[in-house]
Every structure is written in C-alpha cells, then in structure tokens.
Design an enzyme around this catalytic site. Structure first.
Site, PDB file in Angstrom:
ATOM      1  N   ASP A 199       0.834  -1.202   0.000  1.00 23.75           N
ATOM      2  CA  ASP A 199       0.000   0.000   0.000  1.00 23.75           C
ATOM      3  C   ASP A 199       0.866   1.247   0.000  1.00 23.75           C
ATOM      4  O   ASP A 199       1.925   1.277   0.647  1.00 23.75           O
ATOM      5  CB  ASP A 199      -0.918   0.001   1.234  1.00 23.75           C
ATOM      6  CG  ASP A 199      -2.137   0.884   1.038  1.00 23.75           C
ATOM      7  OD1 ASP A 199      -2.183   1.611   0.028  1.00 23.75           O
ATOM      8  OD2 ASP A 199      -3.036   0.850   1.889  1.00 23.75           O
ATOM      9  N   LYS A 223      -5.752  12.668  11.479  1.00 27.46           N
ATOM     10  CA  LYS A 223      -5.495  11.800  10.328  1.00 27.46           C
ATOM     11  C   LYS A 223      -6.444  12.067   9.165  1.00 27.46           C
ATOM     12  O   LYS A 223      -6.015  12.231   8.014  1.00 27.46           O
ATOM     13  CB  LYS A 223      -5.598  10.326  10.752  1.00 27.46           C
ATOM     14  CG  LYS A 223      -5.392   9.370   9.575  1.00 27.46           C
ATOM     15  CD  LYS A 223      -5.487   7.913   9.982  1.00 27.46           C
ATOM     16  CE  LYS A 223      -5.312   7.011   8.761  1.00 27.46           C
ATOM     17  NZ  LYS A 223      -5.404   5.573   9.109  1.00 27.46           N
ATOM     18  N   ASP A 233      -4.538   2.521  -5.059  1.00 25.84           N
ATOM     19  CA  ASP A 233      -3.118   2.665  -4.711  1.00 25.84           C
ATOM     20  C   ASP A 233      -2.625   1.518  -3.845  1.00 25.84           C
ATOM     21  O   ASP A 233      -1.588   1.642  -3.184  1.00 25.84           O
ATOM     22  CB  ASP A 233      -2.879   3.999  -3.996  1.00 25.84           C
ATOM     23  CG  ASP A 233      -3.654   4.110  -2.693  1.00 25.84           C
ATOM     24  OD1 ASP A 233      -4.584   3.317  -2.503  1.00 25.84           O
ATOM     25  OD2 ASP A 233      -3.335   4.988  -1.872  1.00 25.84           O
TER      26      ASP A 233
END
Length: 1326
Positions: free
Chosen positions: A1013, A1082, A1241
């Site tokens: 990742d 985050k 991704d």
C-alpha cells in the site's frame, strides 16, 4: 417606451398602407439615402425593410408640397425611431443627423414604381426643397416629437459627460511628462534577444507581464484620448472662436504622451500576436484533427446530442421490429420542419438507407441522398456503404451506376478502403459491398489494417518496442477447457439473467414457509397473466394513437422484446423490491436498462455476430492456454490480428446506439405504472377473518429526501410479510452481476471489450453524458490504458472455501457487528406504536415518541440494506465456490479502474476480500513466508512505525496466536478478531499455518494475495510534483531506515504550535493539552490533498473530539476551529510545494471555467480527461403517474459549474496521476510474468513476487524528471484555451483571457528533491 413598442410602432410606420397614402399616384421624383453615424464616427447603413422604406426610397409628387412635407416628417421620425431601437439594443446613444439627399429626375412610371395621387386632406403648406449638398431642414408648425425631445436630452447629457472627461484630462496634463508608468520603463528596458532564448511558457509569462504593465499605465490614457478629442471639439464648438487656454496645451502634451504609450502597446501586441501564432503551431496530438471528409454533423453533434441519440434509438427500434412505415414517416416528419431538422445528422439518415439496402430498393436510397442535400449534409462513408450494398443485392444494377457511385465517393474524398476500414457491417453487408465493387474492379482486395496506433508516450516506449525479455503469463488451463468455459459464459449472457441458490437455503423448511412459497408461486402466475393482457392492450392503444408522426412514441421500444420478456422483468423487479420501497426514478431506470440489455443481445444475434465471436475467441485461447506455444504479442494485439484474419462477415461490435437516459427512464416509468395499476392481491390471503377485496401490492407515494419531494414505490405489508415468511432459496441476477466464467474479451477500442454480449462502457460516466466517449473516440493513444485494463481482467480468481463456510455460519446465526457481518431483520428494533390522538401524552412526549419511531424505521431500513448486500455477496461467492472466474474491468473518467461486476469483487469490504484467492498458485520461495508474516502484521495495524525487520520479529513472537487462530478461529483465543482487517488476517493466519506445517515452506504453493500500500498516496504525488524534500521524506519517497508516518508528523507539528500558543496564554491551546493525537488529525491530513476546505476539516476534527469522553464538550467548536487552522499551517510548512500546486490548479480551473470551458487534460499515458460539471438543467418527464424532474448536470450546452470545476480539479488531477502509476506498474508486471491486481493505490501479487513488483512501482516516479508533468499540463492548457485570444486592448474578455494565460504559464517552482532516489526507498509502497 419599451423596445418592443418602438419596434411595433416602426413596423406600423413602415406599413404599406401609410406610405402608399403618402405617395399615392405620384411618379418617382427623388431617391434619398439615410445614413446614421455611430459613436466612433463610422457610417452605419440602416437596414432595409420589406418595402425599402428605411432607406427612404420614397416617391414624391412635386405637385403637392404638403404631401412631400408629410413624407419627409415621417421619414425623419422613422430615422429617429431606428436610432432609438439601435440605442436600446446596444446601450449606446447614436448621433442622428438629418439625411442629406439629392433629388433626381424621376424616370417614367413603369413596373415596380410606386405611383398615384397623394392622400386626401393633406396640408396645404409648402416646403422648400434645398439644392444638392444642403442640409434638408423640414420646418413644421407642430411641436417636436417626444422622441426628438428625449434624444436631444440624451445628447445634452452625453455632452456633459464629455466635458467632465475633458476636465479630468486637463488635470492629468498638469503632471510632468517624465511621470511614466513603471510598466513602460520595464518595456523599454527589456532587450529583445532575451525573449527569443526563453522557453515557451517563459515567453508567455514575460510577454503577458509586459502587456499587463503597459496596459495598466496606458490603457486608460489611450482610451480617453479619443474622448478628449471629441470633448475638445464639442467645447470649442459651443464657445465659438476663443483663444486656446493653457489647459489646451496640457491636453496636447497628454495626447503626445498617450500616443507614445499606445505605440509601445502596439509593439507588445505584435509580440503577443507572434506568441499566439507560435502557440497555434504547437497544437498537436490532443486535437487529432478530423479528416477532410469529416462531416458537418460532427461539429454540431454536441449541440443536440441527446435529441440525436433519441432519434437514432427510435429509428433503430422501428427498423429492428420491422415497422418500416413508422420509421419512414418519422424521418420525413423530422426532415420537413427546419426546427427539427437541425437535430438530424447523416448517421440518422443512414439508418433508413441501411434498411432500404436490405430490401434492394436503390430508388429509396436515392431519395434519401436528396434529403441529405436538402438538409445541407454531406454523405459519409456509411451512406456510400449502404448504396454499394444495395447495388450488390440487385443483380440488375448497371456497372455504370456503381462506377458513378465510386466517382462520387472520390469527389467527397473517400475511397473504397475507407468503406471496409471504417464501416460497421451486419449480417452479410460486407460481402454485398465487396460484390458490388468487384463488378467494376474485379481484382480489388480490401486493405487489412490492424487499426491500432502505437503509443507516443515515452513512459511505455520500451514496453512496446523491446520485448525480447518479456515473459507474458499463461493461464493454468488447456485450450479445450477455456473453450468450454466460453460456451458456459455465452449461454449465461444469452439468457441475460441467472438464478442461484441463496446462502439462507440451509435453514430447514417449515410448514408455514412452504405454504408461503406456494402462495407466492400462485400469485406470480396470476400476475403474469394480468400483466400480459395489460401490456398488449397498452400496445394496441399506443399503436393507434400516434396522431403526430414527429412525436417520439414508446411503442417501438415495447416491441423489441417478446411480451412475456417484459412481464418477466417486471415480476423480477417486484421480488427484488426492498420492504422500505424504492425511488420511482431508480426503479424505472433499472427496468429500462434491463430491457435495453436484452435488446442489445438480440441485436447481436440478428446481426449474426455470435458465431463469428465464437470462432475468434476459440482462436484467441491460443494466447492464454498453457498447452499452446509462447506468444510475444499482447492480448489486444492478438485479438485484432484474429479479426483481420477473419474479416469477412459482420463486425464484432455492431455500432448499436445506446439508449439515452431519458428513454430508459420513460420506458421504465411506463412499466412501473402498469405494475402499480394491475398487480393486486386478496386482502384476506393471510387472514381469512378480514373482508375480501382486491388491493394493490404496490403503492405510489411521495416522500422527502433532504428538501426534495420524490416519488416512491412501496410494497404492501401483506406482500412484505409473505416474502419474509417464504424465505425463498433462489436469487435472480442480471448476467453481468456474476463474475465471468472465461477470460474477458480484451479491450481493443472504445466500444469493444469486457463481456461477450452484454453492452459495457469503457468509461463509467454520469447517466447521459456523451462528451467522454467522444473524446475517447478521437484519442489515438489509448493502447497503454486498454492493455492495462486487459491485464487486470485476465487475473483468474477462486474462492477460499473454508473461510467462506465460517462466514456463512455466522451470517445464518445472528451475524456479528464486530466482524462486519450484518444481523438479520429479526434483530432490528421494533417500531413502537404511537397514538397521536391519545390525550394522556403531552406534546413533548408525542414528539419524542415520533422521533423514536423515525429512528427505529431508519435503523430497520439500514439493517435490511446491509443484510441484503451481504446476502448477495455471500450467495454469489457460494455459487462460484467450485469455479475459476474473472473480473472484467473498466474505468471512471479520471482513469481509476474498477471491476465490472458490482456486488462481489476485490474492491469490496474486508469480508469480500478475504474469500478471494488467486486461482494460480506459486511456490513461496526463499522470502515468500516472510512477506506473508509482514503482511499479517500490516493487517493488524499495530506496527505502522516499525521497520520490515521489526514487523517480521513481531510476527514470529505472536506465532502461537497465529496458529491458534488458524486452528480454532471461533472458539480459540480469537486473536485475529482484534485486527484492523479481521477476516483477511484470519485468511493470512490459515495460509501461514499451512506453509509452516508443510515439509518445505519454500515449495509451498500459495494462492494468497499479498498487498503493498502507498503511504498517503495523494501527498506522495504532490511531493513528487513539487520536488519537496521535507514532504518527500514525510511520505517515504526518500529512503529511510524506518517508515515515516505523515499523520504522526503533522500531529507533532500541531502540538508544537499548541504548546507555543499555550505559553502565550491562549485558552483553547491550554484546553487542548494532551488531546492532540494521530487519530484526531489523520482524516483531515488525508483529505486535504483532495481539496477539503477548512470548514470540512473543522467538521472532521469536531467529530474526533466528540468521541473523546474526557474532552470538555463546551470547547469542541472553538478547539476544532483552532486545530484545523494549525493542521493547515503544519501541512504548509511540511509540504511547501503542495499548497502552492493545489492553489495553482484550483485557480487555473476557476479561470478556465469562467471563460466558458470545462477543464480538460491528458494523462501521461494519453488518456483524455474532461470534468463533466455543468450548471444543472432540469428536464421534466411527464407521465400519468407522476412528473419526474431529472437534474442534468452534464449537458455540454450549459455553462460550466465554476465551483465544482475548481474544487474538483486538484483531486481529479491527482487521481489521474494515481491511475497512471497503477497502469504503468501493471504493464511492467505483465511483461515480467507476474500476477498483478490493484485496489487503486494498493497493489496485490503473490508472496514470491513482491520484491519484483516493488522494483516496478518506483518506475513512474523515477521517470518524472524526463516527464515534467506540471510543465506538460501548463503547455496543454495553454494550447487548449489560449490559442485564439481576442486581441482588442479595450475588450474585457481579452483582459480575462490574458490573465488566464499568465496564470497557466506560471508553473509553480519546484524544490531540490531528486526523484531517482525513490528507487532506493523501501517504504514507498509497503
């Protein structure tokens, strides 16, 4: 008086009766031509009317001067009115002079001359007619007209304005001549050779900067110079012959200074013109210019795309059903009326020509050619193809006719080769055309062309040119096995639906359950008969009530399938209707799409392409089967070669027109209305105590979604109860919902790929949007994109059966919210009964109970939705448990790839991903087991900051828990349940247990996909674009010993800001002490890359703070407002180039959309991207049930939505780069023989090939120095939007375009980070 009244009055004055009375029985005496000067001094000729009265060609009779006077007065009034109309239209006051005319001797009365006596009762006063060259002054005893008075007043006001301007200029003239604008100094100081040595964007920047500077100081002065002259002339005229004052001398100096500055502006304008010419010369591949033969309708297609699609689909449906008469009437009705003819193009006429060609009626084709000429359209290659086909079918056709047809083609710039290379053939059309050509050219052979253009991108140049070391993977199947699988898939797609067992079938069947199932079967049989009769009656009514031929009628769309097929579609939709109901618009769209899918499959059968598809696919399996020779060609190349070898017969893609969204919606609404009206049930079917009466099973009602009222179709509670009690064991899906049983057809063009027969779009778009497909069809560099989609689709999958059985057992028990398995509806909260009229409750109690009812219903609806979603996914997985299957892929408009099956695929939830394994297994090799252990730790989310070595050590420490989870997942220590991704973690535990217990782990055959990742992928792209050293380090582009966590870094930066502010006494900073963590920031850090605003970021942080129990709730708003500001400041310091690039992209999109264009760009792999955000246009679909308002936001005729365009450009551009990276990685992995799939991704491969895949991942970033992405984007946008600028200095539009050009040319500066270092980074993807 309004403009309309002025126009009406002028029309009455110019009427025949009035002026015939003025000039009746008079010979032509003189001819007078009126001219009215405009504001800038140019002479404007007044436009002629029907009787040419506005040119004042009036016949006068000298015998009666009063008649002449009246005519002149009216002509003068007409002149004033004309000037007033012009003024109201343009907002400019026109100076109207009385016309100077010369009277000529009148010729003898003849044909066409107005003659006759003057009007009766004309005034006796005479008027002197001046000699030639004198001003014509008409004296009148009457008062001046109201219009003359108003015009005089406006002229006085204009004179006052000019005098005020004159005074301002006099004040400016007192300034020193040396006070020149700074821009002028910079212009004169700039040497010429400097510009010649600049890059294109630097030239634009320099030239536009110069022009901005010059315009800032001189545009106003130059603009007022002419006004000053006009004002001076007016002033001198009003004061007579007086001496010039000192102010006049100042004006002269100001004019001289302005003249110099205007000359400088002219020089800079010349440079801009040269720059514009150079830009126009550089317009290259992004505008693949159309051939000289490109037809007129191509330029006009965007203006009426929806209507053209509707007309084409209607005609094709008529032709498909054999209703030739209706089709012909409709075509002629559209052609005869100019307002409807503008929606027609050559392709529409070709539909009828194709039909007549099948019948061999050349005379009818000739008539349509005449219609094309009348419509100012040119025949295209398809038109001539139908003519040649008709000649080939007619044995008595003369060779001279064929020769004339071929000559006419040559005159239009077409050749016979164009016919065979560009046309789409059905049935035996190709053979008939070739037969006709052979009559006059017996030796002709069609030229075979693969049709693929090699990609011009340097990123994939080696991939396509250097193949000596490529090892394309094979599938673990023999050729015979693949051919058998093709037959199974073909049968499923021909049926259009498939019925599978539900995973709930394992429950024992009770007596009540069996009774409910029998009742449903009986009711469906009755409903089928009722719907069949109602459909036939409705079709008879529609067929006989089409009074106006130009109206689009649903009748042809109701005839493309058999009546029973429509009925089956409707009954299936009733079975799938959720208990809470469904929006009418969504339900209607699904019904219309199901009809279209079946219709499309029927078309391909009739066009005889199924047999050809079978032959080509059987030969295509040579490339994939393990028992055939090795090939050095890609799947798309091999498929195209096979199509060329088997070129005879029909084309594989028949060029069928996709139904417009509004057609599918209207057809579906018609079917829903039929169901609501006719489907009924006995009210006592469940309880005999009730009174028996027929009640509808579906209700049409209205509800609110947000602030909009929408139509809703809700099933009756009796039907819901019957379906829930029956617990039927079968589920019916459309065929495209199920994964394919054979490898997909490779994408070779925009319209060919994926499923065998089911229509599939290459690019997912908003319903009805056509601009994406038009761009793709024009693009010449799509092969890397198509080959990447083919690589993803060729990955074979299988089911992890032991894990699936565990999940199904929990699903059939009571589910588990912790493990993301939704519980059954029996666990849903009961909806409380509320009596609104009970006086025992207060108003507040009643309101509270109503809220409880609403919340209970909402919770129940959500649980049902989640439960059915899980049921569909698990049932499909269980259906495929013993099969090998494939997921065909397509993409969205940004290039992000997606599997076509909507429910069950590897982009799904943790549960869905866990049950999927690679069908092909590979030995673990020396490092494969270590990668499995590292992947397991990644799934737990516990060691994000640890190195790979540290993660591996932790995995070895917890090996006992891993083995226990694999051996006894539900009753053991259940360590796996605490992971971030529990089901994937459990699957990995089982794989590790099997590997370590095998005799030799290095030889253990593993089917498990290991993930790699990206580290905050969006910020990685921004850091790479800006060459930002600090940002690159934060997102692991820079090689480091341990992985960097950008979220923790931002949290630490924000904490430093907070501590500083707390020391200075800021209260909110003191309150936040100890509460700033990685989790709090985050989401905001992750989404700021994709354009989140401070408002949105504040809401995200507010949500996180509310979840902290210890945080004081009265400070949440103030704290979130402070934190979002600190997060943005921290990101700006850590990623210096990110915000600058994001702002540049946002402002560029804003200016582009304000200029009236949608933002468009091309990815480094050649994929054209356009943002389909336009201002919303509402279209109302009228039906007897309900008027449906359709909001259309993709209409290219509407202006772009500036807010959406600018906000979406940065994230969409990053997404397009993200997809480019993935596609490049997939192509390199394919050439190395790796199994590769992606979830955007996140890249998947076998454990043994992780290291090889990681070497391919940085290739994209490593090649960016040779591919300056932002510079290429700047050049493309300049070429796209700044090649045709208006060059008028005073034009506001020009100033806006000039500002846009300057911005687009000013690419943000980059830092010093060397992207080649990405190759050394271990944690770039990990």
């Amino acid at each position: 008086m309004s403009l309309l009244r002025v126009c009406a009055f002028a029309k009455r004055l110019s009427g025949r009766s009035l002026f015939e009375k003025c000039a009746a029985r008079a010979p032509l005496a003189d001819r007078c031509q009126l001219r009215a000067p405009t504001r800038n001094g140019a002479v404007r000729r007044i436009s002629e009317t029907r009787l040419q009265l506005q040119r004042i060609n009036i016949s006068f009779v000298p015998k009666r001067d009063d008649a002449k006077k009246r005519g002149l007065e009216q002509s003068q009034l007409l002149n004033v009115l004309e000037a007033r109309i012009q003024q109201l239209q343009t907002g400019i006051v026109l100076d109207v002079r009385h016309a100077k005319g010369q009277f000529l001797k009148a010729p003898s009365p003849g044909r066409g001359a107005l003659s006759g006596q003057g009007p009766r009762g004309a005034p006796k006063d005479q008027t002197d007619i001046p000699k030639s060259g004198k001003t014509l002054n008409v004296a009148s005893k009457s008062q001046p007209s109201r219009w003359m008075q108003k015009l005089t007043l406006e002229k006085k006001n204009k004179l006052k304005k000019q005098q005020r301007l004159h005074q301002k200029i006099q004040k400016n003239a007192k300034k020193k001549p040396g006070d020149r604008p700074k821009g002028s100094e910079s212009i004169s100081a700039l040497p010429g050779p400097v510009i010649k040595n600049m890059k294109l964007s630097d030239e634009i920047r320099a030239s536009v900067t110069l022009r901005d500077a010059a315009a800032a100081g001189t545009a106003a002065a130059a603009g007022t110079a002419a006004a000053a002259a006009a004002g001076t002339a007016t002033h001198s005229k009003s004061t007579g012959k007086q001496k010039k004052s000192k102010k006049t001398v100042g004006v002269k100096k100001s004019q001289e200074q302005s003249a110099i500055e205007v000359q400088v502006m002219a020089e800079e304008q010349a440079k801009m013109e040269e720059l514009e010419w150079r830009l126009s010369q550089q317009v290259s591949q992004w505008t693949s210019s159309s051939n000289p033969q490109r037809l007129q309708e191509d330029a006009e297609g965007a203006a009426s795309g929806d209507m053209q699609l509707s007309i084409r689909s209607y005609l094709e449906a008529c032709v498909f059903t054999g209703d030739v008469e209706r089709a012909q009437r409709f075509l002629l009705s559209q052609h005869r009326v100019m307002s409807r003819r503008r929606h027609m193009n050559t392709a529409i006429y070709n539909i009828m020509m194709r039909m007549w060609a099948k019948k061999g009626m050349l005379n009818q084709i000739g008539r349509i050619f005449i219609l094309l000429e009348e419509a100012s359209l040119k025949p295209n290659v398809g038109s001539y193809c139908t003519a040649l086909e008709c000649m080939g079918r007619n044995p008595s056709c003369s060779p001279n006719v064929i020769t004339r047809c071929l000559c006419r083609m040559e005159e239009d710039g077409l050749s016979v080769d164009d016919v065979f290379s560009q046309c789409v053939f059905r049935q035996d059309e190709r053979d008939m055309v070739l037969k006709a050509v052979h009559v006059v050219q017996p030796d002709y052979r069609p030229r075979l062309d693969a049709g693929a253009t090699p990609s011009s991108s340097s990123l994939v140049h080696e991939f396509y040119t250097q193949r000596s070391d490529h090892q394309y993977p094979k599938l673990d199947f023999t050729q015979e096995e693949l051919q058998e699988r093709f037959k199974l898939q073909l049968d499923m797609e021909q049926a259009c639906t498939t019925t599978i067992d539900s995973v709930e079938a394992a429950k024992p069947v009770t007596e009540h359950m069996a009774r409910m199932r029998e009742l449903l079967v009986d009711q469906r049989a009755q409903w089928q008969k009722i719907l069949l009769q109602a459909l036939r009656e409705s079709k008879m009514i529609l067929a006989n009530t089409n009074s106006k031929d130009y109206r689009l009628n649903l009748y042809p769309y109701l005839c493309v399938l058999g009546d029973i097929e429509y009925v089956d579609i409707m009954i299936q939709s009733v079975a799938n209707l959720p208990p809470s109901g469904e929006s009418l618009k969504i339900l209607a769209r699904e019904l219309g799409n199901r009809v279209y899918t079946k219709y499309s499959v029927r078309q391909k059968h009739r066009n005889q392409m199924v047999e050809k598809l079978r032959n080509i696919y059987n030969a295509y399996t040579d490339l994939l089967a393990k028992d055939t020779k090795e090939f050095v060609v890609l799947p798309s190349e091999h498929w195209r070669n096979l199509e060329m070898e088997q070129s005879s017969g029909p084309s594989l893609h028949g060029g069928e027109t996709h139904w417009p969204y509004i057609v599918s919606l209207e057809l579906g609404t018609f079917m829903v209305e039929m169901m609501v009206k006719n489907l009924k049930i006995n009210s006592d079917i469940l309880n005999s105590a009730f009174e028996r009466k027929r009640i509808p099973i579906l209700y049409h009602m209205y509800t609110f979604r947000s602030t909009r009222q929408i139509g809703f179709i809700k099933p009756h509670p009796i039907l819901i109860q019957m379906q829930q009690d029956a617990m039927e064991t079968k589920l019916t899906f459309d065929s495209y919902v199920i994964p394919m049983l054979c490898p997909p057809v490779p994408w070779t063009s925009v319209k060919s790929g994926a499923y065998l027969l089911t229509p599939t779009k290459l690019m997912r778009t908003v319903e009805g949007a056509t601009q994406h497909e038009a761009l793709l069809e024009k693009s010449q560099n799509l092969m890397p994109v198509l080959d990447s989609l083919n690589q993803l689709g060729n990955c074979a999958w299988s089911i992890n059966k032991p894990l699936l059985d565990i999940i199904i057992s929990i699903f059939n028990d009571r589910g588990s919210e912790k493990l993301d398995i939704p519980p059954p509806l029996s666990e849903a909260p009961k909806v409380p009964h509320v009596n609104a009229h009970d006086p025992a409750y207060t108003a507040s109690e009643k309101a509270h109970m109503k809220r409880e009812v609403i919340n209970a219903r909402k919770k129940s609806s959500e649980m049902h939705s989640l439960r059915m979603d899980a049921l569909y996914k698990l049932s499909i997985a269980n259906h495929m448990r013993d099969e090998i299957f494939w997921f065909p892929h397509n993409m969205d408009f940004r290039g992000r790839t997606y599997p076509c099956p909507p429910y069950f695929n590897h982009l799904g939830s943790d549960v869905t991903r866990a049950v999927l394994l690679f069908a092909e297994g590979k030995p673990l090799g020396p490092k494969g087991l270590d990668w499995l252990k590292i992947h397991l730790v990644n799934l737990t989310g516990l060691k994000k900051k640890s190195s790979l070595v540290g993660r591996l050590e932790y995995a070895n420490e917890i090996m006992e828990d891993v083995l226990d989870s694999a051996d006894d997942p539900l009753n053991g220590r259940t360590w796996w349940m605490n992971a971030d991704e529990p089901w994937q973690a459990l699957c990995c535990c089982m794989e590790i247990a099997n590997a370590v217990r095998s005799p030799d782990p290095t030889r253990f055959i593993s089917h498990f996909p290991v993930h790699q990742d990206g580290s905050c992928n969006g910020l990685q792209h921004y850091a790479a674009l800006g060459r930002d050293v600090v940002g690159a380090t934060s997102v692991n582009l820079m090689p480091c010993d341990v992985p960097q966590d950008v979220y923790s870094g931002v949290a630490q930066q924000v904490e430093e800001f907070r501590a500083r502010d707390a020391r200075s006494g800021m209260k909110v900073a003191q309150v936040l002490e100890g509460f700033i963590s990685r989790k709090v920031v985050k989401q905001t850090v992750m989404t700021v890359v994709y354009g989140v605003t401070r408002y949105g970021g504040r809401l995200q942080i507010e949500k996180q703070l509310k979840e902290i129990d210890e945080f004081p709730k009265d400070h949440v708003w103030e704290a979130s407002q402070y934190l979002v500001r600190m997060v943005f400041n921290g990101l700006k310091e850590m990623f210096t180039g990110t915000r600058e690039i994001q702002d540049w992209l946002t402002e560029s999109a804003r200016l582009i959309s304000k200029s009236g264009h949608t933002v468009q760009w091309v990815t480094p792999l050649g994929l054209p991207v356009i943002q389909p955000y336009h201002r919303i246009r509402n279209q109302v679909l009228k039906s007897t049930m309900q008027h449906i308002s359709v909001q259309i936001s993709h209409d290219a005729r509407e202006r772009p939505d500036t807010v959406k365009q600018k906000n979406a450009f940065p994230p969409n551009f990053i997404h397009s780069l993200d997809s480019t990276h993935m596609m490049l990685t997939s192509l390199h992995c394919y050439s190395a023989g790796l199994t590769f799939v992606s979830v955007h991704d996140c890249f998947w491969t076998h454990a043994v090939t992780v290291d090889t895949m990681n070497k391919s991942e940085p290739l994209w970033s490593a090649q960016q120095p040779a591919q300056p992405i932002l510079q290429d984007l700047s050049n493309y946008l300049l070429q796209k939007y700044c090649t045709t600028l208006p060059m008028e200095g005073k034009n506001k539009k020009y100033l806006e375009y000039r500002r846009m050009m300057l911005l687009l040319a000013k690419v943000p500066q980059t830092g010093d980070f060397d992207l080649r270092r990405v190759k050394e980074s271990t944690y770039f993807f990990s």
